[in-house]
Design an enzyme around this catalytic site. Structure first.
Site, PDB file in Angstrom:
ATOM      1  N   ALA A   1       0.832  -1.204   0.000  1.00 21.84           N
ATOM      2  CA  ALA A   1       0.000   0.000   0.000  1.00 21.84           C
ATOM      3  C   ALA A   1       0.862   1.247   0.000  1.00 21.84           C
ATOM      4  O   ALA A   1       1.964   1.269   0.561  1.00 21.84           O
ATOM      5  CB  ALA A   1      -0.919   0.017   1.225  1.00 21.84           C
ATOM      6  N   CYS A   2       0.354   2.293  -0.654  1.00 18.82           N
ATOM      7  CA  CYS A   2       0.946   3.626  -0.565  1.00 18.82           C
ATOM      8  C   CYS A   2      -0.195   4.597  -0.266  1.00 18.82           C
ATOM      9  O   CYS A   2      -1.243   4.184   0.235  1.00 18.82           O
ATOM     10  CB  CYS A   2       1.697   3.988  -1.846  1.00 18.82           C
ATOM     11  SG  CYS A   2       0.657   4.140  -3.311  1.00 18.82           S
ATOM     12  N   GLN A   3      -0.027   5.876  -0.562  1.00 19.54           N
ATOM     13  CA  GLN A   3      -1.067   6.837  -0.216  1.00 19.54           C
ATOM     14  C   GLN A   3      -2.219   6.827  -1.215  1.00 19.54           C
ATOM     15  O   GLN A   3      -3.388   6.836  -0.831  1.00 19.54           O
ATOM     16  CB  GLN A   3      -0.475   8.246  -0.124  1.00 19.54           C
ATOM     17  CG  GLN A   3      -1.440   9.307   0.383  1.00 19.54           C
ATOM     18  CD  GLN A   3      -1.924   9.059   1.796  1.00 19.54           C
ATOM     19  OE1 GLN A   3      -1.267   8.389   2.586  1.00 19.54           O
ATOM     20  NE2 GLN A   3      -3.093   9.593   2.137  1.00 19.54           N
TER      21      GLN A   3
END
Length: 293
Positions: free
Chosen positions: A184-186
């Site tokens: 996951a990232c932003q």
């Protein structure tokens, strides 16, 4: 969720809708000419090319370079689309990812840069950024930082980032290649780049959080940190004035309290700017008097 070995969320009585189309998600994050710092992708010639990173940061404002970057970005989108379509990387909504973490204790790999991670993170997640704030002070990096600031960094608060060449080796130090990794990232873009690198490095059980943590509701994950997930990617003057989409949506729910605060900040900013302008005028007049005397 079937790819995780769980029944569909609908069978558990949830009302969350199906995952949006992958192509629509990627189109939200295309590079624009207003962004001085952009991701630059180079094709790999073998599955071991992660050692020589295919991802670089570029700060060129030249129109020819921008066209080249857009072509490379489109090529990267096609590769990522193929990874999702062929299920080499499985796609999960934030709700599904939270469900998997809670019930099967799968690992969430957070690949966001430090300035986003420090605001909000998933409890128990492992942080290994694929991009992070560029701390070098050489002439080339300083030039990129100045360009980034002048062309929008002051407004968005996003600093100059650089690719971490040790990303894959750091992941390998902590996780064997048969580990189930939820990446996951932003907003979902950098995590796709990370998924591609992980797949090329030999990881096969990779799950991508569609839309990133910004698309998550607070109940989807057990959050730690001072701010909501949706606010972790904002900054700069836009955050101070409350002019981001995330803050406007929150203010609409909170009522007049947040609006009064942001309005007061805006008025204060105008007063400060007016005071500085008057001060410069007075100083100029004073210097002219000294010269004439």
């Amino acid at each position: 969720m079937q790819s995780l070995g769980f029944p569909p969320l609908n069978s558990l009585g949830t009302t969350k809708t199906a995952t949006p189309r992958f192509q629509k998600e990627i189109s939200r994050h295309q590079l624009s000419s207003l962004k001085p710092v952009s991701l630059k992708f180079k094709p790999c010639c073998s599955t071991q090319c992660y050692k020589n990173s295919s991802i670089q940061m570029s700060g060129s404002n030249d129109e020819e370079d921008l066209t080249k970057q857009m072509k490379e970005m489109n090529a990267a989108k096609k590769r990522w689309d193929a990874l999702i379509r062929e299920e080499k990387v499985k796609s999960l909504t934030p709700r599904e990812a939270g469900y998997a973490i809670q019930l099967s204790y799968k690992t969430l790999l957070d690949v966001r840069p430090s300035f986003e991670r420090n605001k909000a993170w998933v409890k128990g997640s492992t942080w290994i950024p694929i991009f992070d704030v560029d701390s070098k002070l050489d002439a080339g990096t300083l030039s990129k930082k100045v360009t980034n600031f002048l062309l929008g960094g002051w407004w968005s608060g996003i600093p100059t980032l650089s690719y971490d060449n040790q990303f894959i080796s750091r992941v390998q130090q902590q996780f064997p290649k048969d580990t189930d990794l939820i990446v996951a990232c932003q907003k979902g873009l950098r995590s796709l780049a990370a998924c591609e690198q992980l797949y090329k490095a030999g990881y096969e059980n990779i799950f991508w959080v569609q839309g990133g943590l910004e698309a998550a509701e607070e109940e989807d994950f057990d959050r730690e940190g001072p701010q909501p997930f949706k606010f972790a990617g904002i900054g700069g003057v836009s955050e101070f004035l409350g002019w981001t989409d995330q803050q406007r949506a929150a203010a609409a729910k909170d009522g007049w309290g947040s609006r009064v605060i942001y309005s007061a900040r805006l008025i204060g900013l105008f007063i400060l700017a007016d005071g500085l302008f008057i001060g410069v005028q007075q100083l100029t007049h004073y210097l002219q008097e000294i010269r004439s005397s």
